[in-house]
Design a protein around this motif. Structure first.
Motif, short mmCIF file in Angstrom:
data_model
loop_
_atom_site.label_atom_id
_atom_site.label_comp_id
_atom_site.label_asym_id
_atom_site.label_seq_id
_atom_site.Cartn_x
_atom_site.Cartn_y
_atom_site.Cartn_z
N SER A 289 7.38 3.58 -7.59
CA SER A 289 7.27 4.49 -6.14
C SER A 289 9.09 5.55 -5.26
O SER A 289 9.36 3.80 -5.38
N ASN A 290 8.42 6.49 -5.06
CA ASN A 290 10.00 6.26 -3.91
C ASN A 290 9.16 5.78 -3.01
O ASN A 290 8.14 6.07 -2.29
N VAL A 291 10.52 5.68 -2.26
CA VAL A 291 10.65 4.95 -0.67
C VAL A 291 11.29 5.59 0.34
O VAL A 291 11.96 5.70 0.53
N ASP B 63 1.26 -0.98 0.34
CA ASP B 63 0.08 -0.04 -0.32
C ASP B 63 1.17 1.27 0.00
O ASP B 63 2.18 1.09 1.02
N SER B 64 0.51 2.64 -0.90
CA SER B 64 1.16 3.81 -0.92
C SER B 64 0.24 4.62 0.11
O SER B 64 -1.01 3.86 0.81
N ARG B 65 1.29 5.40 1.09
CA ARG B 65 1.13 6.34 2.03
C ARG B 65 0.39 6.20 3.34
O ARG B 65 -0.53 6.20 3.53
N VAL B 66 0.39 4.62 3.45
CA VAL B 66 0.81 4.01 4.57
C VAL B 66 2.10 4.17 5.32
O VAL B 66 2.77 3.15 4.79
N CYS B 67 2.40 4.11 7.08
CA CYS B 67 3.30 3.20 7.24
C CYS B 67 3.28 1.69 6.97
O CYS B 67 2.10 0.82 7.65
N ILE B 68 4.09 1.15 6.97
CA ILE B 68 4.40 -1.00 6.95
C ILE B 68 5.87 -1.01 7.59
O ILE B 68 7.02 -0.40 7.36
N SER C 286 10.94 0.11 9.41
CA SER C 286 9.47 0.35 8.99
C SER C 286 9.66 0.69 7.94
O SER C 286 10.88 1.89 7.22
N VAL C 287 8.78 1.05 6.84
CA VAL C 287 8.70 1.69 5.69
C VAL C 287 7.38 2.14 4.65
O VAL C 287 6.52 2.34 5.14
N TYR C 288 7.63 3.62 4.03
CA TYR C 288 6.38 4.61 3.36
C TYR C 288 6.70 4.71 2.35
O TYR C 288 8.05 4.68 1.81
N PHE C 289 5.72 4.04 1.60
CA PHE C 289 5.56 4.43 -0.01
C PHE C 289 5.17 5.74 -0.72
O PHE C 289 3.87 5.92 -0.22
#
Length: 117
Positions: free
Chosen positions: A78-80, A51-56, A109-112
């Motif tokens: 996407s940039n991450v 998912d994009s625009r959420v913290c994973i 953690s990552v954010y797309f």
């Protein structure tokens, strides 16, 4: 005359819908990384269609304190952003679409970021 007004109203509505932000959506592609597996052995991890625009949180290390992921490769459009702490906390680095992070950078953690491609 009515047709012109109707057409203008329809185009205005369409423009408004196009400008409205949308909720998180799946990012095409996948990312890979390493993490400490059983016995501390470096183990391959992969997240597909995130998912994009959420913290994973990195799933394999989410419940393991003192364990991090590293050697991140971005195979998405996407940039991450990679974060050294849970819940996208701490000073992050950005990995461009198709890029790789410094293999020594540890993250949890990552954010797309959203892209319009």
């Amino acid at each position: 005359m009515r047709l012109r007004h109707t057409l203008g109203a329809a185009l205005g509505t369409l423009a408004l819908l196009a400008a409205t932000p949308t909720p998180a959506s799946a990012t095409a592609g996948y990312v890979t990384y390493l993490y400490d597996g059983i016995g501390g052995k470096p183990t391959f991890g992969k997240i597909t269609g995130p998912d994009s625009r959420v913290c994973i949180e990195i799933p394999e290390i989410e419940a393991k304190k003192g364990t991090d992921a590293w050697k991140f490769e971005n195979n998405t459009e996407s940039n991450v952003f990679l974060f050294p702490e849970d819940s996208c906390g701490g000073t992050h680095i950005e990995v461009r679409a198709g890029g790789k992070a410094d293999p020594k950078f540890k993250f949890r953690s990552v954010y797309f970021a959203h892209t319009n491609t």
